[in-house]
Design a protein around this motif. Structure first.
Motif, PDB file in Angstrom:
ATOM      1  N   ILE A   9     -17.608  27.821 -34.030  1.00 52.16           N
ATOM      2  CA  ILE A   9     -17.521  27.807 -32.569  1.00 52.16           C
ATOM      3  C   ILE A   9     -17.494  26.348 -32.128  1.00 52.16           C
ATOM      4  CG2 ILE A   9     -18.630  28.447 -30.399  1.00 52.16           C
ATOM      5  CD1 ILE A   9     -20.157  30.610 -32.011  1.00 52.16           C
ATOM      6  N   GLU A  10     -16.427  25.927 -31.501  1.00 51.05           N
ATOM      7  CA  GLU A  10     -16.368  24.547 -31.018  1.00 51.05           C
ATOM      8  C   GLU A  10     -17.120  24.439 -29.700  1.00 51.05           C
ATOM      9  OE1 GLU A  10     -13.211  20.910 -30.165  1.00 51.05           O
ATOM     10  OE2 GLU A  10     -12.476  22.973 -30.211  1.00 51.05           O
ATOM     11  N   ILE A  11     -18.071  23.504 -29.645  1.00 51.43           N
ATOM     12  CA  ILE A  11     -18.824  23.229 -28.426  1.00 51.43           C
ATOM     13  C   ILE A  11     -18.417  21.872 -27.890  1.00 51.43           C
ATOM     14  CG2 ILE A  11     -21.102  22.942 -27.383  1.00 51.43           C
ATOM     15  CD1 ILE A  11     -22.262  24.667 -29.602  1.00 51.43           C
ATOM     16  N   THR A  12     -17.998  21.825 -26.648  1.00 49.28           N
ATOM     17  CA  THR A  12     -17.698  20.567 -25.970  1.00 49.28           C
ATOM     18  C   THR A  12     -18.894  20.207 -25.095  1.00 49.28           C
ATOM     19  OG1 THR A  12     -15.338  21.083 -25.920  1.00 49.28           O
ATOM     20  CG2 THR A  12     -16.123  19.376 -24.404  1.00 49.28           C
ATOM     21  N   ALA A  13     -19.493  19.048 -25.344  1.00 46.79           N
ATOM     22  CA  ALA A  13     -20.675  18.606 -24.586  1.00 46.79           C
ATOM     23  C   ALA A  13     -20.279  17.452 -23.675  1.00 46.79           C
ATOM     24  CB  ALA A  13     -21.780  18.177 -25.541  1.00 46.79           C
ATOM     25  N   LYS A  14     -20.519  17.632 -22.380  1.00 47.61           N
ATOM     26  CA  LYS A  14     -20.212  16.597 -21.398  1.00 47.61           C
ATOM     27  C   LYS A  14     -21.498  16.160 -20.707  1.00 47.61           C
ATOM     28  CE  LYS A  14     -15.565  18.384 -20.414  1.00 47.61           C
ATOM     29  NZ  LYS A  14     -14.654  18.905 -19.365  1.00 47.61           N
ATOM     30  N   ARG A  15     -21.578  14.872 -20.382  1.00 46.98           N
ATOM     31  CA  ARG A  15     -22.716  14.327 -19.659  1.00 46.98           C
ATOM     32  C   ARG A  15     -22.224  13.678 -18.365  1.00 46.98           C
ATOM     33  NH1 ARG A  15     -24.396  17.546 -22.220  1.00 46.98           N
ATOM     34  NH2 ARG A  15     -25.843  17.492 -23.969  1.00 46.98           N
ATOM     35  N   ASN A  24     -19.480  31.748 -38.103  1.00 42.79           N
ATOM     36  CA  ASN A  24     -20.759  31.611 -38.794  1.00 42.79           C
ATOM     37  C   ASN A  24     -21.400  30.247 -38.610  1.00 42.79           C
ATOM     38  OD1 ASN A  24     -19.327  29.898 -40.540  1.00 42.79           O
ATOM     39  ND2 ASN A  24     -18.898  31.579 -41.978  1.00 42.79           N
ATOM     40  N   ASN A  25     -20.852  29.447 -37.691  1.00 48.62           N
ATOM     41  CA  ASN A  25     -21.392  28.105 -37.474  1.00 48.62           C
ATOM     42  C   ASN A  25     -20.911  27.598 -36.122  1.00 48.62           C
ATOM     43  OD1 ASN A  25     -22.801  25.790 -38.029  1.00 48.62           O
ATOM     44  ND2 ASN A  25     -21.264  24.886 -39.369  1.00 48.62           N
ATOM     45  N   TRP A  26     -21.491  26.514 -35.638  1.00 46.63           N
ATOM     46  CA  TRP A  26     -20.988  25.831 -34.455  1.00 46.63           C
ATOM     47  C   TRP A  26     -20.816  24.354 -34.781  1.00 46.63           C
ATOM     48  CZ3 TRP A  26     -23.937  21.787 -32.909  1.00 46.63           C
ATOM     49  CH2 TRP A  26     -25.310  21.804 -33.229  1.00 46.63           C
ATOM     50  N   THR A  27     -19.962  23.692 -34.031  1.00 46.20           N
ATOM     51  CA  THR A  27     -19.719  22.275 -34.272  1.00 46.20           C
ATOM     52  C   THR A  27     -19.269  21.599 -32.982  1.00 46.20           C
ATOM     53  OG1 THR A  27     -18.505  20.674 -35.640  1.00 46.20           O
ATOM     54  CG2 THR A  27     -17.308  22.633 -34.922  1.00 46.20           C
ATOM     55  N   LEU A  28     -19.483  20.299 -32.919  1.00 48.13           N
ATOM     56  CA  LEU A  28     -19.030  19.509 -31.773  1.00 48.13           C
ATOM     57  C   LEU A  28     -17.636  18.932 -31.982  1.00 48.13           C
ATOM     58  CD1 LEU A  28     -22.320  17.585 -30.917  1.00 48.13           C
ATOM     59  CD2 LEU A  28     -21.165  19.234 -29.438  1.00 48.13           C
TER      60      LEU A  28
END
Length: 234
Positions: free
Chosen positions: A170-176, A158-162
């Motif tokens: 939902i775990e989101i991994t953000a790469k640059r 019911n949510n997403w997070t970094l």
């Protein structure tokens, strides 16, 4: 058509090339040095600016009866204000976290997979997104749209997070990483296997083409639309 480019960075320049190739004219270019602008002789505006200027750009277009396409992310806390203004002024507006035709098909695939996986408690869903180092927001707007598509169809999230995800996140991994136009990977992982779907942009051309197609489609219409309307995705 006469097109205003509100934002003239790499995306703006890619949009310009495709628009000119399709026999449109760019009559206004707004960049970081522009302090004010007028929308005279403009049929449609395409906004790929920055989060701090997007709301003002979009508002000015709607107030001047200019249809506007926005691909700027990071300003959506004000999205409802734009929708209300657009309805009040009988304007025309499309926001897209991603205008690529391929990504919009990927959105549908993502939602369908979430429906298939719903109720299979042995799997946990997570996401990885990779973009160029100049991208200002994290996670990407596309990643947020993908997460929302999962949440709508997958009861256990019911949510997403970094970071520090709860069981319902939902775990989101953000790469640059330098020179990466955009990659999004969704994994459903269990103890015995992993199901993965992904979309990798090879360049900015898909985003630019989609924005031009949306601008061609919206002229003469009123209302708030999405790329599903442009692409006739039911």
């Amino acid at each position: 058509m006469n097109i205003a480019l509100l934002g003239y960075g790499k995306m703006g320049k890619a949009i310009e090339k495709i628009a000119v190739d399709r026999e449109h004219e760019i009559t206004l270019k707004v960049d970081s040095k522009t302090t004010s602008f007028e929308l005279d002789n403009v049929d449609v505006a395409i906004d790929f600016s920055i989060p701090t200027t997007a709301l003002d750009n979009i508002t000015q277009c709607i107030n001047n009866n200019v249809p506007v396409i926005s691909g700027t992310t990071g300003w959506l806390q004000d999205y409802d204000k734009v929708v209300a203004l657009c309805k009040e002024k009988d304007g025309a507006f499309i926001y897209g976290s991603n205008f690529s035709i391929g990504v919009n098909i990927f959105f549908e695939l993502n939602a369908h997979l979430a429906k298939l996986m719903n109720g299979l408690s042995s799997y946990n869903v997570s996401m990885e997104e990779i973009h160029h180092t100049q991208k200002l927001d994290a996670p990407s707007g596309t990643a947020i749209s993908l997460a929302e598509g999962i949440i709508k169809n997958y009861d256990s999230k019911n949510n997403w997070t970094l970071e520090n995800p709860a069981d319902t996140d939902i775990e989101i991994t953000a790469k640059r990483i330098e020179d990466v136009p955009g990659t999004h990977i969704i994994n459903y992982t269990s103890e015995i296997d992993t199901i993965t779907i992904s979309h990798e942009a090879h360049n900015r051309q898909g985003f630019a083409l989609g924005a031009v197609l949306a601008s061609e489609w919206i002229v003469g219409k009123t209302g708030v639309f999405t790329m599903k309307d442009v692409l006739n995705i039911k």
